[in-house]
Structure formats: C-alpha cells, structure tokens
Design a protein around this motif. Structure first.
Motif, short mmCIF file in Angstrom:
data_model
loop_
_atom_site.label_atom_id
_atom_site.label_comp_id
_atom_site.label_asym_id
_atom_site.label_seq_id
_atom_site.Cartn_x
_atom_site.Cartn_y
_atom_site.Cartn_z
N ASN A 158 -25.55 47.94 21.98
CA ASN A 158 -26.51 46.92 22.43
C ASN A 158 -26.19 45.43 21.33
O ASN A 158 -25.82 45.56 20.55
N CYS A 159 -26.22 44.44 22.21
CA CYS A 159 -26.02 43.12 21.83
C CYS A 159 -26.58 42.01 22.89
O CYS A 159 -26.78 42.48 24.01
N ALA A 160 -26.52 40.74 22.40
CA ALA A 160 -27.32 39.81 23.65
C ALA A 160 -26.28 39.86 24.48
O ALA A 160 -26.75 39.47 25.77
N TRP A 161 -24.85 39.94 24.45
CA TRP A 161 -23.94 39.85 25.60
C TRP A 161 -24.06 41.10 26.51
O TRP A 161 -23.83 40.66 27.70
N TRP A 162 -24.65 42.07 26.15
CA TRP A 162 -25.11 43.34 27.12
C TRP A 162 -25.96 42.66 28.15
O TRP A 162 -25.94 42.91 29.18
N PRO B 36 -29.15 53.41 22.72
CA PRO B 36 -28.15 52.65 23.77
C PRO B 36 -28.70 51.96 25.06
O PRO B 36 -29.64 52.75 25.57
N LEU B 37 -28.51 50.90 25.32
CA LEU B 37 -29.04 50.27 26.38
C LEU B 37 -28.49 51.06 27.75
O LEU B 37 -29.01 50.74 28.87
N ALA B 38 -27.58 51.74 27.63
CA ALA B 38 -27.05 52.86 28.65
C ALA B 38 -28.05 53.76 28.95
O ALA B 38 -27.88 54.35 30.23
N HIS B 39 -29.06 53.99 28.07
CA HIS B 39 -30.05 54.90 28.30
C HIS B 39 -31.26 54.28 29.18
O HIS B 39 -31.52 53.13 28.87
N VAL B 40 -31.70 55.08 29.98
CA VAL B 40 -32.92 54.63 30.91
C VAL B 40 -34.12 54.02 30.25
O VAL B 40 -34.68 52.96 30.58
N ALA B 41 -34.34 54.76 28.94
CA ALA B 41 -35.74 54.35 28.24
C ALA B 41 -35.41 52.91 27.77
O ALA B 41 -36.46 52.13 27.83
N GLU B 42 -34.34 52.50 27.07
CA GLU B 42 -34.07 51.43 26.43
C GLU B 42 -34.04 50.54 27.27
O GLU B 42 -34.20 49.31 27.31
N ARG B 43 -33.41 50.69 28.57
CA ARG B 43 -33.25 49.76 29.81
C ARG B 43 -34.42 49.17 30.37
O ARG B 43 -34.60 47.91 30.34
N VAL B 44 -35.49 50.31 30.58
CA VAL B 44 -36.59 49.80 31.05
C VAL B 44 -37.55 49.17 30.06
O VAL B 44 -38.09 48.13 30.16
N LEU B 45 -37.77 49.77 28.85
CA LEU B 45 -38.52 49.25 27.86
C LEU B 45 -38.36 47.89 27.19
O LEU B 45 -39.13 47.08 26.73
N VAL B 46 -36.89 47.67 26.87
CA VAL B 46 -36.46 46.54 26.37
C VAL B 46 -35.87 45.67 27.36
O VAL B 46 -36.66 44.45 27.66
N GLU B 47 -35.19 45.68 28.13
CA GLU B 47 -34.36 44.97 29.08
C GLU B 47 -35.54 44.25 29.98
O GLU B 47 -35.83 43.10 30.12
N HIS B 48 -36.13 45.15 30.73
CA HIS B 48 -37.25 44.64 31.76
C HIS B 48 -38.65 44.05 31.11
O HIS B 48 -39.23 43.41 31.77
N ALA B 49 -38.83 44.89 29.92
CA ALA B 49 -40.17 44.34 29.29
C ALA B 49 -39.67 42.65 28.94
O ALA B 49 -40.56 41.95 28.86
N TRP B 50 -38.48 42.69 28.29
CA TRP B 50 -38.01 41.41 28.08
C TRP B 50 -38.10 40.45 29.10
O TRP B 50 -38.68 39.31 28.95
N LEU B 51 -37.52 40.68 30.28
CA LEU B 51 -37.72 39.88 31.42
C LEU B 51 -38.96 39.63 31.84
O LEU B 51 -39.48 38.57 32.25
N LYS B 52 -39.89 40.71 31.81
CA LYS B 52 -41.18 40.73 32.51
C LYS B 52 -42.11 39.68 31.57
O LYS B 52 -42.73 38.57 31.95
N GLU B 53 -42.15 39.87 30.29
CA GLU B 53 -43.13 39.06 29.29
C GLU B 53 -42.40 38.10 28.71
O GLU B 53 -43.30 37.44 28.13
N GLY B 54 -41.02 37.96 28.58
CA GLY B 54 -40.40 37.05 27.67
C GLY B 54 -40.51 37.35 26.20
O GLY B 54 -40.66 36.53 25.36
N LEU B 55 -40.68 38.26 25.88
CA LEU B 55 -40.74 38.55 24.48
C LEU B 55 -39.30 38.52 23.59
O LEU B 55 -38.57 38.34 24.16
N ARG B 56 -39.17 38.55 22.49
CA ARG B 56 -38.16 38.53 21.71
C ARG B 56 -37.40 39.67 21.39
O ARG B 56 -38.25 40.58 20.80
#
Length: 567
Positions: free
Chosen positions: A79-83, A227-247
C-alpha cells in the motif's frame, strides 16, 4: 444492477474533489528515514494531476501497441499513495486493474499475470522483489515508484519520469456503471486464485450501503496497511476515500507500525482478528491481564488506564473499529470493550465486495456478524445450513472461468457463501463453520473446526491454530506458538504445557463429546505467507496444515499426551 448515479462513480468522485478541495491534503506517504519519519503529502489537485498524466501515458501506450479496449494492467506493490493513483490512472485510461498481493510467490505472480493477460505492470514498494520478479513474464513493460526496490527502478522507468514528460489527460473521462473495472484474485484458501470480476457500479453501491451503517466524512482519517489487493481494504479505504474525501495515511513498515498508527491517529480502523489479538498481547506483555483488569475496575483510575491503553495503541481517536476477514472470538471483543473500544464485526467475500453483514454500532451482538446490510438479500439452505445471498455488489463472475462461475451461484442467481450459519430473531447471523470444512471422525460424527479454533486461539501463547482429524477417533488441535509462547517454550516448556493443558480442558468442557480434542500439538516453526501456511490476510490454509502434518496425526494421538510439541 441497482440504479447508480453517474456522479457517484469512482472517477467522477475524483473530479469532484479536484474542484471542491484542490488544496486539501488527502494522502500522507512515509518515505523512510529514521523510524519512517520522513513523509510526502499529496493534495487532491496533485493526485488529480499525476493520475491524469499516467492515464495519458497508458492510453498512448495502449494505442501504440494495440491493446484491447479492456486491457488488463497489474499493480504489484504494498500500500502506498502511488497504488491508489495507479488504480485511478488505469481506469481513466479506459483499462482494467489487476492488483496482486505484495507477498505472493513467483509462481502465483506468473499465474495471475498470465491468466489475466496483463499488458503492463506497476512494480512498487516490495519487501522481497528478488523472489517475485521471476514470476513476471519476460518483456512485460512496467513502471516503478519512488519506493520501489533499486533493481525494479533499474528495470522500469519511474512514475515521476513518466509524469514529467507526459501532458495530463484533459477533460473528464467517464466509465459506465456496468463496465468491468477490476479483477480481484482470491487469496487461495481453497485452491488456485480466481479472478473475481467487479464493475464500477458494484463498488459505488457497496460503499454507499456501507456508509448508511457507518457514516464517514472528510474529517475522518484512516491508516491503510492491510493489502489493497484485498477486497475489504479496497472498498473501505479506496472507495470511502473517493466517496467522502477523507484523509489516508500509509504504514511504512512492520517496524514502524506503532509510529505510523500514532501519526495517523485513525478515526476509522479496520483489522483482521490475528492483528487484534497481537495488539491485545502487546498490551498484556506490558501489563499482566489480572493487574489490568483490577485497575480497570477502579472508578477514576480505570478511565485513565483506558485512555492510556488506547493512546498507546494509537486508537484514542478511533470512533469506528471493525474486525473481519475471519471470525472474531467473543472473548477478544469483550476484552476490547473493557478498554472502551467497541469493535464491529463484518462479514463478506471477494465475490460480494465484502458487503454482506455487519454488527450494528452500539449493539452488543458478539458471536454474530450482525444483520445483513439493507439491500442485501439472504436465505439459509434448509438442507445444508449454508448462507446464500445476493445484492447489487455481486460479482460479474470469475474471469475466464464460466464453469466455476456457475458452481458459485445457485440456479436462481444466489451466491453460495460456503458458510454454515444460524440466524436469531433480530436477523443476526452466527457462523458455525464451513460447509466444506466439516470433517467426520471415525465415529461417524461431524466436527465444525472454526468455533473450536476461535476458543483455542484466545490463549496469549497461541498465535494461530487449526483443528483437524478426519477419520480419527477424536479431533486434535495444532497451534503455532506466539512470540510469548516461543519464549515460554525456551525457558519453561513444562510450565507452558501445564498451562495449555488447563486451557485445553476449559475448551473441551464447552464442546460435545465427539468434538473434544484428544491432544493439542504445539508448533514452533512460524506459519507465514512465504511458506504457504497462511494467506496474505492471515487466514490459516487448512489444506497446507493437513498436508504438512497429516502423516503425524496418528502418532501424536497414540502418545496420549494432552499438550505436546510437534517440531
């Protein structure tokens, strides 16, 4: 597919934050230094600019090399910003992302890259690139990150160099809700990884549904480390980040994890049971359980201790704590309650974007995974007790595997979860085992190993365990010792055996006679991702344990020793 508002899809959310919060810092990336102290931050404007530049590069490369419209582009990195920026760039370029776990063996890397027909690969932050690179097909082009291993930087042009020479893609590229956006390869607990196909709309529906139960906002903070390759991190982190603009903060390394938590002070924190146990064991190593419990019962001191413990964990600001990916032992949930941290337990699969059930905030639903999310339909097969479900987050199928896709679904389109469950009057589901994990002893009685493993694993000297014994008179337990357990084994083996014999007796006392364990076998050799005993999300691979130790089962039982060392 449920009706999905176009402006709520992943890419339009990026465009929204580019306009609405251009100068707001949204990603914090450790760059090394002493204790991971050096950091690089990215604003939404910087994220958008870099994504657009990399998207333009990928689009031009695909056009020049004749990539198909749905070309697959792989991401192999911790996981990193570039991911996150790579994922967005792949989508903006019109392609499909294929994330790989950063701990895979070369053979599995090769299998996934070949099966997905990946045309390009981002090789990023990795701990053991030399062991993985043999799995990358010769001639596959790629790019490296600022944190990539040196030999990966030599093999692939850098992200920064590509962005520096490429003009950003103009305008606002859109992708339809029904379009394939990613292949998420399963972690392989039940065999070879399968490429689960998900569309953009499924992610949008899943995060919207999740936020109904757990509201988030731009003021929230997350630490991304699973791992962002795992579905839970992908939904909870990546898509919550995009949806709500959190940090989002990222972890630097295992050694700096405590400092990373302290720096992020997450308000939302997700972890798997094994790590929640390790956090607990870390607290108990500094303060014995009995002393901690005694102090917590004192009116004024108890409150101060709770604050101190949570602050030491970096979770003093945490308002939403979640466990998932494997069952959370009730005793573990109750322990966290005593320090003032309520952990909600979630349940789901790669095939349904991890969105199926979750315990309700503020409700004591320990021992269950709570009720289904709104919009998730469930039923229990009366013949097998298996939970079946369907929702708008259901996969499109397994990539190139129509036969496996048919097997995964009932004839009327419900997903086979493979989990045996019961359901209470409030709709809360209790998982009692896996349909296929059930095994029969020589007495003809079936044993469900998962609940027994939950109870065994609550001892601080046990880090992971597996219950086995098909065709034996009684089942047996195999336990990998924790660091504390290894220390005890080296200094007081007899005392450790006696203590665990008492633990085994207490576990057996709560089991039916045919479920009671004949013996508990202690393993000193670590079970790791590298040696194939656990998945990248810390699930024990039952078939690997039985393969490695199965020939010894009868011999262990014949010793008639309640607790013994197996290696």
């Amino acid at each position: 597919m449920a009706t999905i508002a176009a402006d709520q899809l992943a890419l339009p959310r990026l465009y929204h934050w580019e306009r609405a919060a251009a100068n707001a810092v949204t990603l914090t990336q450790p760059m090394g230094g002493v204790g991971g102290a050096e950091v690089k931050t990215f604003t939404w404007a910087q994220v958008g600019d870099q994504v657009r530049r990399m998207a333009a590069f990928l689009k031009a490369k695909g056009a020049a090399e004749g990539w198909p419209a749905d070309a697959k582009v792989a991401i192999l990195s911790k996981n990193c910003a570039w991911w996150l920026m790579s994922d967005l760039a792949i989508w903006m370029a019109g392609y499909v992302s294929v994330p790989l776990y950063p701990t895979l063996a070369a053979e599995t890397v090769s299998q996934i890259l070949t099966h997905s027909e990946a045309r390009f690969i981002f090789v990023g932050k990795l701990d053991d690139w030399p062991a993985m690179k043999a799995g990358v097909p010769a001639g596959l082009p790629g790019a490296s990150y600022a944190l990539s291993p040196d030999d990966a930087k030599q093999a692939y042009e850098s992200w920064d160099a590509i962005c520096a020479r490429t003009q950003p893609l103009p305008g606002e590229v859109t992708r339809a809700a029904s379009e394939l956006c990613t292949l998420i390869y399963t972690s392989g607990t039940t065999g070879a990884p399968k490429g689960v196909m998900h569309c953009f709309g499924a992610f949008t529906w899943a995060i919207a549904e999740g936020l109904e139960r757990f509201p988030m906002s731009a003021a929230d903070r997350m630490l991304s480390y699973l791992p962002l390759a795992h579905v839970a991190e992908r939904v909870l982190v990546e898509h919550a980040w995009l949806k709500e603009g959190l940090r989002v903060w990222f972890a630097d390394s295992l050694e700096t994890f405590t400092a990373d938590l302290q720096r992020a002070r997450p308000t939302i924190f997700f972890s798997v049971p094994r790590l929640w146990v390790k956090f607990q064991q870390g607290v108990q190593a500094r303060m014995p359980a009995q002393k901690l419990n005694r102090l917590l019962r004192l009116p004024l001191i108890g409150g101060l201790i709770r604050k101190k413990v949570k602050k030491a964990l970096g979770l003093d600001q945490c308002r939403i704590a979640v466990g998932g990916a494997a069952p959370m032992p009730v005793a573990l949930l109750e322990w966290y309650e005593t320090i003032g941290l309520h952990i909600n337990e979630g349940y789901g699969m790669t095939e349904n974007l991890a969105l199926s059930h979750m315990t309700l905030p503020g409700k004591k639903q320990h021992g269950t995974v709570g009720p289904a999310y709104a919009g998730v339909q469930t039923r229990i097969d009366p013949a097998t007790g298996e939970l079946q479900m369907r929702s708008p987050a259901l996969m499109l199928g397994y990539y190139k595997e129509p036969g496996l896709t048919v097997d995964a679904l009932t004839p009327d389109g419900w997903l086979h979860t493979g989990d045996k469950v019961t359901q209470d009057a409030e709709g809360c589901v209790r998982i009692t085992g896996r349909v296929k994990d059930l095994f029969k002893t020589s007495k003809g009685k079936y044993v469900a190993p998962a609940p027994i493993e939950d109870r065994l694993g609550m001892h601080p000297t046990i880090e992971a365990c597996c219950v086995a014994g098909a065709n034996l008179n009684q089942p047996l337990g195999i336990a990998m010792l924790s660091p504390q357990g290894l220390q005890r084994a080296a200094t007081d083996a007899a005392g450790l055996q006696a203590e665990l014999a008492q633990h085994l007796e207490a576990v057996n006392a709560r089991l039916d006679p045919h479920e009671q364990l004949d013996t508990l076998v202690l393993i000193k050799t670590p079970w790791t991702v590298d040696n194939g005993f656990i998945t990248p999300t810390f699930k024990v691979k039952r078939n690997r344990v039985e393969e490695a130790y199965g020939a010894k089962f009868e011999g262990w039982v014949k010793r008639r020793v309640k607790v013994q060392f197996g290696d």
